[in-house]
Design an enzyme around this catalytic site. Structure first.
Site, short mmCIF file in Angstrom:
data_model
loop_
_atom_site.label_atom_id
_atom_site.label_comp_id
_atom_site.label_asym_id
_atom_site.label_seq_id
_atom_site.Cartn_x
_atom_site.Cartn_y
_atom_site.Cartn_z
NE ARG A 1 -1.22 -7.40 2.61
CZ ARG A 1 -0.59 -6.50 2.22
NH1 ARG A 1 -0.76 -6.12 1.00
NH2 ARG A 1 -0.04 -5.71 2.98
CG HIS B 1 2.52 -8.25 -0.85
ND1 HIS B 1 1.66 -8.83 -1.62
CD2 HIS B 1 4.00 -8.56 -1.64
CE1 HIS B 1 2.25 -9.07 -2.79
NE2 HIS B 1 3.63 -9.13 -2.63
CE1 TYR C 1 0.69 -1.78 3.75
CE2 TYR C 1 3.25 -2.00 3.51
CZ TYR C 1 1.85 -2.52 3.67
OH TYR C 1 1.84 -3.72 3.26
#
Lengths: 325, 405
Positions: free
Chosen positions: B292, B296, B305
């Site tokens: 990805r 998100h 992160y």
């Protein structure tokens, strides 16, 4: 007409449905050859085959997820949750999915073909996890309909109406009455309108309101009250969502008093909604406060079930208090 | 001897535990980085028209995502989700299906509905929740759906579509079961594909849906997008064992792992999966391994992160570029025309944004329609009361006041 108990009446409604639609499916835990733990689906697998009447793995969220998909496809999905106490693993699928399918998609998709049957309620020495009445949780969810029958005739006609209704419906079956309640039931098809309460007995002093297995209790209380010279009007709500405000309000305008009784805990039970609405509709006609005779705010007990339940004596005490207010 | 436990009765006298990676699941890869078919690999049966449509869809979604991500930053839409890095996985799988096979997606699969023919205007109407939105402005941006395109409207709860796909596919199969024999009396004409991320595979609905599909033999293709992250939680904090594919095997479902950045591998795997589903009437699991690349959603910031180095490594492996190179080698793409088309799409998107944001919001009536097939009495009453209230205070409700009859 034939003498049937409630299980036979339900079985007959399911049988008619399976005959009517070649893709209708009955599924749930043990509903196949065994016919369900209460035998409501007895004989149907033999008649309609394993592809239309089948056991599922033990997964309530799976049963309802599968049911939502099958209903969205366009097949009548007749899902059984073995005990209403075990409907909670399926809560997300019912509350977030079944109930919102039509709304969230702008009616591109719907699960109107879904009917969930589940035995609810106490009186069978079932303790905490075989006695609950969880209707109030679902009554807070727009998009669902909730129906509860009180006898075999009602069970067949209401279940057929639920199946034909173009919305997802939960049909709560009073398991205490499955075999205990016997009556004349037409063998042919018929429906009873959803959303309409029934005045079971007319009276002039106080209105008693309940649904499902609790009807028997308020009818006993009404009989005691008659002996004491108090005339009771007895109403079976039949549909919890939508519920028939007009019939109840009309009765309360006449009698000036209302007592609502249900097995589920009193706090936030559906009786609370009824009390709030009826005081708004009938404020100037009320002779005494609307009373609720319900379960305690405890889990459903085992050994002290008799003390816990809103029995006829408790309802009768509430009637006296109401008329003497 | 009967086998009530439904297991392989293979008796052993050696005390031996099976390692969780013992299956050693391979990943199907067909295309190389330079668009060449790798040695020993075989390109799937894909015609020129399908390949071009597949590429055009990926390119369109990349441009749409870029533009709408920016539009969110400008405050023009409230929310957006890109499928950056997974364009090939989603588009190629959709391209391997029939137009009327059912798609049940999670939320990041806009390329699948685009491939089916969802128009730019329809995208915009949903994103701007205006009165032309098929969903009548009720859900957040990116919750697309279309009955005509056999694309179930997205819902936000994670994983709920998984058992639903099983039920839907079961219905598709039921049409073809012989009442007497219980066997398929003709080939199944439609299947359901169900997309979900590796994070959603932790939900109970995943277990319920796969288990029921396996037991009841529903022709559903489970398409697990293992893209490395569930919002900020990396895959190694989501599950142990060998990916999602190993779970498919555990449920008794034929399973394959594919390189999700390789459009040809995804196409080949999905084509084969569909064949199994229609011929055998049973489920298949595809685990797509991609990354990805984006956040998100617009509410997320991946810099908190994961490292720039990690992102850069995957950025180099662009699924669109890889497929574009293959198309060029095939002689199925003209570079100049491609560049010109990109500019045109960018312009079209900007123009469509401007149009859609000016279309009025849904009428007040849409607040209460579709809760039930017809509004129940209590709701009807609430609606009448609300209408009266708005009529008395029109200035406070400018979106609907002027349109109430």
């Amino acid at each position: 007409m034939a003498k049937m108990n409630m299980l036979h009446a339900i079985n007959s409604a399911l049988d008619i449905t399976m005959n009517e639609h070649p893709q209708a499916c009955i599924f749930g835990e043990d509903v196949g050859y065994f016919g369900g733990v209460f035998r409501a689906t007895s004989g149907l697998q033999e008649k309609y085959g394993k592809h239309r009447v089948f056991n599922t793995p033990l997964t309530e969220q799976g049963i309802l997820g599968f049911a939502n998909g099958l209903a969205a496809f366009g097949a009548p999905a007749l899902a059984e949750i073995q005990f209403a106490d075990y409907i909670f693993p399926a809560f997300d699928q019912i509350v977030n999915e079944s109930a919102k399918f039509r709304y969230r998609s702008g009616n591109e998709f719907n699960v109107g073909n879904l009917t969930i049957r589940t035995p609810y309620g106490g009186g069978i020495a079932g303790g905490l996890y075989h006695s609950q009445s969880p209707e109030a949780y679902f009554a807070h969810t727009p998009g669902l309909k909730l129906v509860v029958p009180r006898n075999p005739y009602q069970a067949k006609g209401l279940l057929r109406a639920c199946i034909k209704d173009d919305n997802p419906v939960i049909f709560f079956e009073p398991k205490r009455l499955y075999r205990a309640s016997v009556g004349e039931v037409p063998e042919e098809d018929y429906t009873i309108e959803i959303g309409k309460a029934e005045v079971v007995k007319t009276g002039s002093d106080v209105t008693l309101l309940a649904w499902g297995a609790q009807m028997e209790i308020i009818e006993q209380a009404a009989a005691k009250a008659e002996e004491a010279g108090i005339s009771c009007e007895v109403i079976d709500l039949r549909s919890i969502l939508p519920w028939d405000v007009d019939t109840v309000a009309k009765s309360v305008v006449k009698t000036g008093r209302l007592i609502v009784s249900h097995e589920a805990p009193i706090t936030n039970g559906f009786g609370a909604e009824i009390a709030a609405t009826i005081q708004q509709e009938c404020f100037l006609h009320l002779e005494s406060p609307i009373a609720r005779v319900c379960g305690l705010d405890t889990p459903y007990p085992l050994a002290l079930e008799k003390e816990y339940v809103p029995d006829a004596l408790k309802v009768f005490a509430a009637i006296k208090k109401s008329v003497e207010f | 001897m009967t086998n009530p436990n439904n297991i392989s009765l293979n008796i052993s006298h050696a005390l031996k535990f099976i390692d969780s990676h013992a299956l050693d699941i391979p990943m199907l890869t067909i295309l190389g980085d330079n668009g060449e078919v790798l040695d020993g690999a075989q390109a799937p049966d894909i015609d020129k028209e399908t390949a071009q449509r597949l590429y055009e869809t990926m390119r369109f979604i990349r441009l749409l995502d870029e533009r709408m991500q920016a539009a969110q930053r400008q405050g023009r839409v409230s929310f957006y989700m890109q499928c950056l890095g997974e364009e090939a996985a989603i588009t190629a799988s959709a391209a391997a299906l029939k137009q009327d096979d059912m798609i049940m997606a999670q939320y990041r699969e806009q390329a699948a509905i685009a491939y089916r023919g969802f128009t730019l205007e329809q995208f915009m109407n949903q994103l701007f929740s205006n009165e032309k939105d098929l969903g009548k402005g009720r859900q957040m941006p990116v919750h697309y759906g279309s009955k005509e395109l056999h694309y179930l409207t997205i819902s936000s709860p994670l994983g709920t579509q998984i058992p639903q796909a099983t039920g839907y596919a079961y219905g598709q199969k039921l049409k073809h079961i012989d009442k007497e024999t219980g066997k398929l009396d003709s080939e199944i004409d439609n299947v359901t594909i169900c997309y979900f991320g590796e994070g959603a595979a932790s939900e109970g609905d995943f277990h319920a849906g796969l288990n029921m599909a396996a037991v009841h033999e529903a022709p559903v293709i489970f398409f697990a997008r293992n893209n490395g992250y569930a919002i900020s939680t990396p895959a190694d904090e989501q599950f142990k064992g060998d990916g999602i594919a190993s779970r498919g095997v555990g449920y008794g479902i034929k399973t394959i792992r594919v390189d999700g950045a390789d459009a040809l591998a995804v196409f080949a795997a999905t084509q084969a999966a569909r064949k199994i589903a229609v011929e055998n009437g049973e489920p298949v699991l595809i685990e797509s391994i991609a990354y990805r690349l984006g956040a998100h959603s617009t509410s997320d910031d991946p810099s908190g992160y994961r490292s720039k180095e990690e992102e850069a490594a995957f950025k180099a492996n662009c699924p669109i570029e890889r497929f574009r190179k293959w198309l060029l080698k095939q002689g199925w793409l003209d570079e100049k025309e491609d560049e010109a088309a990109k500019d045109k799409i960018r312009e079209d998107i900007l123009a469509a944004v401007k149009v859609a944001e000016k279309v009025q919001k849904p009428a007040l009536e849409e607040l209460v329609s579709d809760v039930y097939d017809t509004p129940i009495p209590a709701l009807q009453k609430q609606y009448e009361e609300l209408k009266e209230h708005i009529k008395q205070h029109p200035d406070a409700y400018p979106v609907t006041a002027g349109r109430i009859k």
